[in-house]
Design a protein around this motif. Sequence first.
Motif, mmCIF file in Angstrom:
data_model
loop_
_atom_site.group_PDB
_atom_site.id
_atom_site.type_symbol
_atom_site.label_atom_id
_atom_site.label_comp_id
_atom_site.label_asym_id
_atom_site.label_seq_id
_atom_site.Cartn_x
_atom_site.Cartn_y
_atom_site.Cartn_z
ATOM 1 N N PRO A 94 44.736 4.996 74.785
ATOM 2 C CA PRO A 94 45.083 6.322 74.263
ATOM 3 C C PRO A 94 43.891 6.929 73.526
ATOM 4 N N SER A 95 43.873 8.257 73.496
ATOM 5 C CA SER A 95 42.804 8.926 72.767
ATOM 6 C C SER A 95 43.055 8.810 71.272
ATOM 7 N N ASP A 96 41.983 8.957 70.504
ATOM 8 C CA ASP A 96 42.140 9.105 69.062
ATOM 9 C C ASP A 96 42.804 10.454 68.796
ATOM 10 N N ARG A 97 43.378 10.588 67.613
ATOM 11 C CA ARG A 97 44.085 11.812 67.272
ATOM 12 C C ARG A 97 43.321 12.593 66.215
ATOM 13 N N THR A 98 43.478 13.891 66.262
ATOM 14 C CA THR A 98 42.945 14.732 65.203
ATOM 15 C C THR A 98 43.546 14.281 63.875
ATOM 16 N N SER A 99 42.709 14.135 62.870
ATOM 17 C CA SER A 99 43.211 13.666 61.578
ATOM 18 C C SER A 99 44.186 14.681 60.986
ATOM 19 N N ARG A 100 45.064 14.214 60.136
ATOM 20 C CA ARG A 100 46.021 15.115 59.485
ATOM 21 C C ARG A 100 45.297 16.173 58.668
ATOM 22 N N THR A 101 44.219 15.772 58.013
ATOM 23 C CA THR A 101 43.461 16.728 57.201
ATOM 24 C C THR A 101 42.870 17.825 58.064
ATOM 25 N N GLU A 102 42.289 17.423 59.184
ATOM 26 C CA GLU A 102 41.639 18.411 60.051
ATOM 27 C C GLU A 102 42.674 19.294 60.729
ATOM 28 N N ALA A 103 43.772 18.695 61.164
ATOM 29 C CA ALA A 103 44.825 19.493 61.788
ATOM 30 C C ALA A 103 45.383 20.514 60.804
ATOM 31 N N ALA A 104 45.564 20.093 59.556
ATOM 32 C CA ALA A 104 46.086 21.023 58.555
ATOM 33 C C ALA A 104 45.131 22.183 58.325
ATOM 34 N N ARG A 105 43.844 21.899 58.359
ATOM 35 C CA ARG A 105 42.855 22.965 58.130
ATOM 36 C C ARG A 105 42.973 24.071 59.177
ATOM 37 N N VAL A 106 43.007 23.674 60.450
ATOM 38 C CA VAL A 106 42.914 24.679 61.509
ATOM 39 C C VAL A 106 44.269 25.191 61.983
ATOM 40 N N ASP A 107 45.287 24.347 61.989
ATOM 41 C CA ASP A 107 46.559 24.733 62.600
ATOM 42 C C ASP A 107 47.338 25.721 61.743
ATOM 43 N N ARG A 108 47.049 25.766 60.459
ATOM 44 C CA ARG A 108 47.762 26.735 59.607
ATOM 45 C C ARG A 108 47.149 28.125 59.677
ATOM 46 N N VAL A 109 45.996 28.250 60.369
ATOM 47 C CA VAL A 109 45.372 29.560 60.539
ATOM 48 C C VAL A 109 46.008 30.249 61.737
ATOM 49 N N PRO A 110 46.645 31.395 61.542
ATOM 50 C CA PRO A 110 47.245 32.085 62.686
ATOM 51 C C PRO A 110 46.192 32.438 63.732
ATOM 52 N N ALA A 111 46.532 32.296 65.006
ATOM 53 C CA ALA A 111 45.604 32.666 66.075
ATOM 54 C C ALA A 111 45.321 34.165 65.984
ATOM 55 N N PRO A 112 44.080 34.555 65.757
ATOM 56 C CA PRO A 112 43.777 35.979 65.572
ATOM 57 C C PRO A 112 43.730 36.722 66.905
ATOM 58 N N ASP A 113 43.905 38.016 66.846
ATOM 59 C CA ASP A 113 43.850 38.863 68.024
ATOM 60 C C ASP A 113 42.476 39.528 68.097
ATOM 61 N N PRO A 114 41.660 39.210 69.120
ATOM 62 C CA PRO A 114 40.326 39.827 69.212
ATOM 63 C C PRO A 114 40.364 41.322 69.522
ATOM 64 N N GLN A 115 41.535 41.822 69.958
ATOM 65 C CA GLN A 115 41.660 43.226 70.359
ATOM 66 C C GLN A 115 40.538 43.575 71.358
ATOM 67 N N TRP A 116 40.575 42.885 72.485
ATOM 68 C CA TRP A 116 39.535 43.025 73.500
ATOM 69 C C TRP A 116 39.349 44.488 73.907
ATOM 70 N N PHE A 117 38.099 44.865 74.080
ATOM 71 C CA PHE A 117 37.781 46.205 74.572
ATOM 72 C C PHE A 117 36.660 46.116 75.596
ATOM 73 N N ASP A 118 36.580 47.101 76.457
ATOM 74 C CA ASP A 118 35.550 47.119 77.499
ATOM 75 C C ASP A 118 34.176 47.333 76.860
ATOM 76 N N CYS A 119 33.244 46.428 77.150
ATOM 77 C CA CYS A 119 31.878 46.581 76.621
ATOM 78 C C CYS A 119 30.863 46.470 77.753
ATOM 79 N N SER A 120 31.284 46.869 78.958
ATOM 80 C CA SER A 120 30.425 46.719 80.134
ATOM 81 C C SER A 120 29.175 47.579 80.050
ATOM 82 N N THR A 121 29.222 48.686 79.332
ATOM 83 C CA THR A 121 28.029 49.521 79.189
ATOM 84 C C THR A 121 26.908 48.760 78.499
ATOM 85 N N ALA A 122 27.261 47.950 77.532
ATOM 86 C CA ALA A 122 26.267 47.198 76.780
ATOM 87 C C ALA A 122 25.934 45.851 77.403
ATOM 88 N N PHE A 123 26.917 45.181 78.012
ATOM 89 C CA PHE A 123 26.725 43.781 78.408
ATOM 90 C C PHE A 123 26.905 43.497 79.893
#
Length: 584
Positions: free
Chosen positions: A34-63
């Motif tokens: 079996p794989s190792d597991r993400t530590s409880r400390t590390e999981a608590a750090r990242v999982d409590r952060v709500p997944a943010p919305d990048p609000q994607w927009f077209d940037c084809s003119t620049a990129f």
Amino acid sequence: MTAVRLHVRRWGTLLAALSLVVTLGATGASAAPPSDRTSRTEAARVDRVPAPDPQWFDCSTAFGPRTQCGTVQLPLDYDQPRKATTEVALLKVPATDPSRKLGTLFLNPGGPGGSGVQIAAAAPFFLSPALLERFDVVGFDPRGTNYSSNVQCFRNLGEQANALGPLLTTPFPVGDAETGAYIASSKAFGIACSTTGTPLSGSMSTAEVARDMDVLRRTVGDQRLSYLGFSYGSYLGNVYANLFPDRVRAVVIDGVLDPVAWAGTPATAGIPQTQRLKSGEAASKALHEVLARCTAAGPEFCALAALGDPETVYADIIASLKAEPLTIVDETGEPVFVLTHATLISFLLGDLYAPEGYSYVDQDLTLVATLLAAGGTTATSAPLVEKYEALHATAQRSDAFGLGFPYDNSPEAFQSVLCTDGLNPARAERWVPAAARADAVAPGFGPLWTWASSPCASSTWTVRDEDAYAGPFTRRTAAPVLVVGNYWDPATSYDGAVAASSLLPNSRLLSSDSWGHTAYGTSACVTDAVDTYLLRARTPAPGTVCTGDVQPFTVPLGSAERRAAPERALPPVVPPLPGALPRS
């Protein structure tokens, strides 16, 4: 799976048998550990952060066509997710066949400080069509860099230029005057980033970027991470795999930094971080192999061989420049710069970053030898002028009128990650004996790499990230990590790939007898192996060694074949050293 009828009287026996059948059906053999597991400390750090919305927009003119951009706010400190945030910029190239999409492939180009936004925008030019069909490709600029919120250690560019002048214009110091100025500049850099640059400068460790990437993985809806990281991006991938081992779908690290050398240990803290990596030895090894192959090929294939034994010619050039530097002039005869042996070493390192770098080494050394034989002060030397101007573009921008904007924070972006990640000696003066030891092992290249970390002296770079990752680098991941190492890489030693692979218990080492920095795109062998792994989770056979398409001095001078462009562009990898010229 062959059906097996089991006649049992006891539920315990039935359940045990069914468990065995399911396990054999899933693996085709005995169960994998079996794989190792993400530590409880590390999981608590990242999982409590709500997944943010990048609000994607077209940037084809620049990129470029089909690109979408967005920004998210992520915690400055994951221990305090409701407090200060920092803005992170993203770019996405959607999958060309969304009906068959496997997920999102995250990219990082290296540095530290390279732009994930820009490498993602370039993905259609260097990634295989199969990857572009099946993955959304996403790059994000690590916190503090590029299009994300910028770390800034000085009030304006004029102040930056005054403090960092020696670091931006001297590849490495030679003599008491240059060394004194370099040490003073290194101390000023550390103090500025530990005061004016805070709090962002103390929140840019690779661990924080890995946490950002895990939140972004949830943002794009992936259960596990798919990732392709080059150069310093190999360390980011390695840290992610060890912080979040059960969240790995497919991680490729190409051009691999030895993770223990990068982070350091109490026992190695007295050795500068950029000396521990042995990049100087790697560059020296590559250069002298080029000279040896030039000798074997002869003057029909290598111009330098027409001037004598290439090793002897090179030694004579270095000795001559140490005795008296050469003034390089432009086409009008006006002096442009003074070519010291340190500057020549930096040019040669830039040459070696490209698969065809052997031809640049041949050109540069032949030109310098010819200039020295002619007296040197009146001859036109356009190639060297171009290299000098490219190498010092940052310094030239910084000097322009002392303006405070636009602010180029690339020096701070590099050092804020390097110094926050790794242990280093306490005082900048300790780089003097360290560089001397490095020079004895890898003349020229050893000091060039060693001095790059001098701003990290811990008595002056005092800002810290208490949540930086220092290991271990031995976690068992849910899926294998593919480690790609190039025999002749002048920046990330092949030994780094061997070390990283030997530490990761669920990894596969893919070796490449190729040239330049990193290996993806240098041969169908490497590219197909990486693509197959990312698409099908199938690693190459143990012990696989690929051979790069470009090999030194196999095509006669002047041949059209020698100048032929590759079928696809190479990834725009950012080398892990300020001022070194990236391959194009």
